[in-house]
Design a protein around this motif. Sequence first.
Motif, PDB file in Angstrom:
ATOM      1  N   LYS A 223      -7.207  34.526 -38.249  1.00 34.62           N
ATOM      2  CA  LYS A 223      -6.802  33.424 -37.728  1.00 34.62           C
ATOM      3  C   LYS A 223      -7.860  32.908 -36.391  1.00 34.62           C
ATOM      4  N   THR A 224      -8.502  33.483 -35.805  1.00 31.94           N
ATOM      5  CA  THR A 224      -9.961  33.702 -34.855  1.00 31.94           C
ATOM      6  C   THR A 224     -10.932  32.382 -36.289  1.00 31.94           C
ATOM      7  N   ASP A 227      -9.111  28.865 -37.036  1.00 30.07           N
ATOM      8  CA  ASP A 227      -8.821  28.141 -35.658  1.00 30.07           C
ATOM      9  C   ASP A 227      -9.963  27.587 -35.303  1.00 30.07           C
ATOM     10  N   GLY A 232      -9.445  23.964 -42.221  1.00 30.47           N
ATOM     11  CA  GLY A 232      -8.577  24.720 -42.120  1.00 30.47           C
ATOM     12  C   GLY A 232      -8.218  25.497 -42.999  1.00 30.47           C
TER      13      GLY A 232
END
Length: 269
Positions: A223-224, A227, A232
Amino acid sequence: MTPTPTSSLFALSNRTILVTGGVRGLGLSIAVSLLESGADVVVFDLISPDHPDSVSDWTAAQATAAAHHAKLSWISLDVTDADAVASAVDAAFSSARPTHPVKGLFNSAGIQFLKPATEIAPSMWRKVVDINLTGSFLMSAAFARSFTGQGGSVVLVASMSGRVANKGLDCAAYNASKAGVVQLARNLAMEWGDKIRVNTLSPGYIRTALTDALLQQEPEYEKTWLDGSLLGRLSTVDEFRGPAIFLLSDASSFMTGADLVVDGGHTAV
């Protein structure tokens, strides 16, 4: 100057390219692309092509070489051993086909590990710097000593991590070594002028078997990373084939001392 046809700008026929860390991963992907572009390839790696994790991909690379009437060979090498590097590079130059003189180096040998700075053992710090930075220097210097013509191209694999700190990742040794690779390339480009162009390729996060294993252990990392990516997603090793061919070919003939960042926009904001 006589213009080179656009169709020939990216061709690498009639030359040999040296590739470190080329038995698997990014290095092998680039080696296969070089073969497809007409080059002979000499791979340097401590890992043997017969390793169970490498043998199938290496067999496929050999088939690519045969299909393009190219030559693929492997030399066992520790890139931190100055004498071994000098001997191996000299052997590669000496064994190159007369029709395919050595004209390029793609240096992708490197290691990474995660550890808070206060817990890094000096021996581990030195190992990372020795392989990533000193190895880049030793290979480049050996190439320059053996190269007697004009139009050589050295590409050192740095990283976007040589420009930024990776949020959530404790990797001071790796990032410092890659920043050093970028600065090393600038200085070598200055020293070697129009004889040998020297540039760096700075990838962003790459999805490999190693990163997949890390993400399974630390799923919050994904996720880090995502982000921070304008696209993406993570990259694949195949997405660095074009940039590598560009830097090693005549398509980048007016480019030296530069850092080509291919990171999905991670460092753009």
